[in-house]
Design a protein around this motif. Structure first.
Motif, short mmCIF file in Angstrom:
data_model
loop_
_atom_site.label_atom_id
_atom_site.label_comp_id
_atom_site.label_asym_id
_atom_site.label_seq_id
_atom_site.Cartn_x
_atom_site.Cartn_y
_atom_site.Cartn_z
N LYS A 1 -33.64 -49.41 -48.24
CA LYS A 1 -34.56 -50.36 -47.70
C LYS A 1 -35.32 -49.45 -46.52
CE LYS A 1 -34.12 -54.83 -45.18
NZ LYS A 1 -34.92 -55.79 -46.00
N TYR A 2 -34.53 -48.78 -45.84
CA TYR A 2 -35.21 -48.06 -44.47
C TYR A 2 -35.50 -46.90 -44.64
CZ TYR A 2 -34.17 -52.82 -42.35
OH TYR A 2 -34.22 -54.03 -42.06
N GLY A 3 -35.00 -46.04 -45.59
CA GLY A 3 -34.87 -44.61 -45.20
C GLY A 3 -33.58 -44.11 -44.59
N LYS A 4 -33.21 -42.95 -44.74
CA LYS A 4 -32.01 -42.33 -43.91
C LYS A 4 -32.15 -42.48 -42.39
CE LYS A 4 -28.57 -39.15 -45.93
NZ LYS A 4 -27.61 -40.00 -45.44
N GLU A 5 -33.37 -42.28 -42.07
CA GLU A 5 -33.63 -41.92 -40.61
C GLU A 5 -33.48 -43.30 -39.87
OE1 GLU A 5 -33.47 -40.03 -37.56
OE2 GLU A 5 -33.52 -38.85 -39.44
N GLU A 6 -34.16 -44.48 -40.53
CA GLU A 6 -34.28 -45.65 -39.73
C GLU A 6 -32.84 -46.45 -40.01
OE1 GLU A 6 -35.51 -47.15 -37.57
OE2 GLU A 6 -35.53 -49.46 -37.66
N ALA A 7 -32.20 -46.22 -41.21
CA ALA A 7 -30.85 -46.59 -41.33
C ALA A 7 -29.83 -46.40 -40.34
CB ALA A 7 -30.37 -46.38 -42.86
N ARG A 8 -29.96 -45.13 -39.90
CA ARG A 8 -29.19 -44.44 -39.15
C ARG A 8 -29.40 -45.33 -37.61
NH1 ARG A 8 -30.66 -38.79 -39.23
NH2 ARG A 8 -29.12 -38.79 -41.04
#
Ligand code: G6P
Length: 447
Positions: A160-167
Motif C-alpha cells: 500500500k505504502y512502499g517499504k519506506e512509508e510502511a516503516r
C-alpha cells in the motif's frame, strides 16, 4: 472503589473466623511477593510498576499515539492473550460503545488473536481506502497467531505504502532484546516499545502493551497510571482486615477450599465484557495448574440471565459470583410516559434506565443468594480511566496473593505449550518430525 463482602451475600456462606484464620497466610504471601522469595519471583516487575515505570518511554507512547492519530484513519493492533486483552478491555469499557463508527475517531481494530482467514479477509476489506498504522505486540516475539497476522499486514502495508512509508506506520511492542520480532524491528527500523523482562503478558496492560492502543483510541493514559498508582499505595498493606484486594483473594480461596470450582464474573454493562475476558486470562493462567484452581468464567447480565440464568439459579452448585458494579452510570436516560401504556411499562415513568438496571442487579443477587450462590460485590463509583487503572492493579495484586495461597507459581503458564507443540508437529515444522509421526499414528487409530 469499594469492595463489599456483605454479611448476607457472602458471610452466610462461610464462617467469619475463616477470614481470621487465613490472615497470617495472606501476610506471608504479601511478604513473599514484596521480598521476591516465592516461585516465579523473577516476574514481579508489575508490583512496583505504577511508581517506577519508565517515564521517558511513557511520553514516547503518547507522542506515537498522537502521530498515529494524525497519520491514520485506523490502527490495527496485532496481539493475543496478554498482548491484546488489556487494551481491548480498556477501549471497550471506556470509549464510546460504537467507537469505530464515530466520526473523527481513529478506528482501532484487533488482529492476530485468532487464525481465521475469514476474520483477516473481512478486516482487510474494512481497511480498504483508509490510511492505516499497525501496532504489533508480542512479548516473546514468536507467538504463531500474531506472527502470522503480522506477516500478512506487513505485506499489506508495504504494498500500500512502499517499504519506506510502511516503516513510519509500523510500531512494535516486544521484549527489549529477545525474539524474532525484536530482530525484525531492528532490521527494518520500526519504532519500538519495551515489554519489561520481569512483567508477564497477563500483567502487562499498564506497560506500552496496553497504553499505546488505549492512547490512540483517545483514552487518557495519565489517568490510567494515576489510578494504578493510587491502587499501588492502597493495596500495599499486609493486613487482611484493611486490604480489600487481599480480602478478595482470601474469600475466593476460602470458597475454593469449601469445594466451589467456578468463579463467575458478573457485570451489567456490555462495555465490561472484555474486562471479564482480561480477568479470565489473569486468573486462569495464574492459578489453573497442578490440577488446582478455580475456573474463571463470566456472564453479562441482564443479557445472559435469559440464557445462563436458569443454570445459575438452579443447576449444580459449582460457583460463587463476583459482581463488578458501576455505581453511577455516565449517561442517564429517563423513561418517558406513554399515554396508551399498551406495553404496561408506565410504572417505570420518570425512572432512568440505570435505575432499572440496578434493580435487575439487586433482584438477581437476592435470587442467586436464595439459590445458594454466594455473591461478592466490587463497586466502582464511576467507570473512567482512573478507576480502570485502579481496578487492574486491584486484580493483579489479588491474583498474585490468591495464587500464592493456592500454592502454585502464579507467574508461569507451562500448560499453554501443549497445543502449540501438537500444532507445529501436525503442520510439519522442522524439529517436530518425531512428534508428527506419533500424532499421526494416534489420529489414524481414531479413524
Ligand atoms: O506476547 P506473546 O509472547 O505473543 O504472548 C501472548 C500470549 O500467548 C501465550 O501463549 C501465553 O499463554 C500468554 O500468557 C501470552 O499473553
Amino acid at each position: 472503589m469499594t469492595v463489599s463482602f456483605d454479611s448476607t451475600n457472602v458471610l452466610s456462606f462461610m464462617n467469619s473466623s475463616e477470614l481470621d484464620n487465613i490472615s497470617e497466610f495472606v501476610k506471608q504471601a504479601h511478604h513473599q511477593i514484596h521480598q521476591q522469595t516465592g516461585p516465579g519471583s523473577d516476574y514481579l516487575g508489575w508490583v512496583d510498576w505504577p511508581i517506577n515505570y519508565d517515564k521517558e518511554e511513557f511520553d514516547r507512547v503518547k507522542l506515537a499515539a498522537t502521530r498515529i492519530q494524525q497519520q491514520s484513519d485506523a490502527l490495527v493492533v496485532i496481539g493475543i492473550g496478554g498482548s491484546y486483552l488489556g487494551s481491548k478491555a480498556a477501549i471497550e469499557a471506556l470509549s464510546h460503545t460504537f467507537h469505530n463508527q464515530i466520526k473523527g475517531n481513529t478506528e482501532v481494530y484487533f488482529a492476530g488473536h485468532n487464525i481465521s482467514s475469514t476474520y483477516i479477509e473481512h478486516l482487510l476489506q474494512v481497511l480498504e481506502g483508509k490510511d492505516v498504522s499497525i501496532n504489533v505486540i508480542s512479548k516473546s516475539g514468536t507467538t504463531t497467531e500474531p506472527a502470522l497476522a503480522f506477516r500478512i499486514f506487513r505485506n499489506f502495508m508495504e504494498k500500500k505504502y512502499g517499504k519506506e512509508e510502511a516503516r513510519n506506520r509500523i510500531y512494535v511492542t516486544t521484549d527489549q532484546s529477545k525474539g524474532a520480532l525484536r530482530k525484525l524491528a531492528g532490521e527494518e527500523g520500526y519504532e519500538t516499545f519495551v515489554i519489561p523482562n520481569d512483567i508477564g503478558g497477563r500483567y502487562s496492560v499498564l506497560t506500552p502493551v496496553g497504553l499505546l492502543p488505549m492512547a490512540v483510541a483517545g483514552l487518557n493514559v495519565d489517568q490510567v497510571m494515576d489510578g494504578a498508582t493510587a491502587a499501588y499505595h492502597k493495596y500495599n498493606d499486609p493486613n487482611l482486615a484493611t486490604n480489600a484486594s487481599y480480602q478478595y483473594a482470601a474469600v475466593r480461596n476460602i470458597f475454593y477450599n469449601k469445594g466451589k470450582s467456578v468463579e463467575l464474573f458478573v457485570s451489567y454493562e456490555p462495555g465490561l465484557h472484555f474486562v471479564a475476558e482480561w480477568w479470565k486470562q489473569l486468573f486462569g493462567e495464574s492459578e489453573g495448574k497442578d490440577e488446582k484452581g478455580l475456573f474463571p468464567a463470566s456472564v453479562n447480565f441482564s443479557t445472559d440471565l435469559h440464557s445462563m440464568g436458569q443454570y445459575v439459579q438452579e443447576g449444580r452448585r459449582l460457583f460463587f459470583e463476583t459482581v463488578l458494579q458501576i455505581k453511577h452510570s455516565s449517561i442517564e436516560r429517563i423513561i418517558q410516559e406513554d399515554p396508551d401504556n399498551i406495553d404496561g411499562l408506565n410504572f417505570l415513568t420518570g425512572k432512568t434506565m440505570d435505575d432499572v438496571n440496578k434493580k435487575a442487579a439487586l433482584g438477581t443477587t437476592l435470587a442467586h443468594i436464595d439459590g445458594g450462590v454466594p455473591n461478592l460485590l466490587i463497586e466502582l463509583d464511576e467507570l473512567n480511566e482512573f478507576t480502570f487503572g485502579e481496578l487492574v492493579y486491584f486484580f493483579e495484586k489479588a491474583c498474585a496473593i490468591s495464587g500464592t495461597l493456592l500454592g502454585v507459581n502464579p507467574f508461569d503458564q507451562p500448560g499453554v505449550e501443549a497445543y502449540k507443540k501438537n500444532m507445529f508437529a501436525l503442520l510439519g515444522k522442522d524439529g517436530f518430525e518425531k512428534e508428527k509421526e506419533e500424532l499421526e499414528n494416534r489420529l489414524s487409530t481414531l479413524g
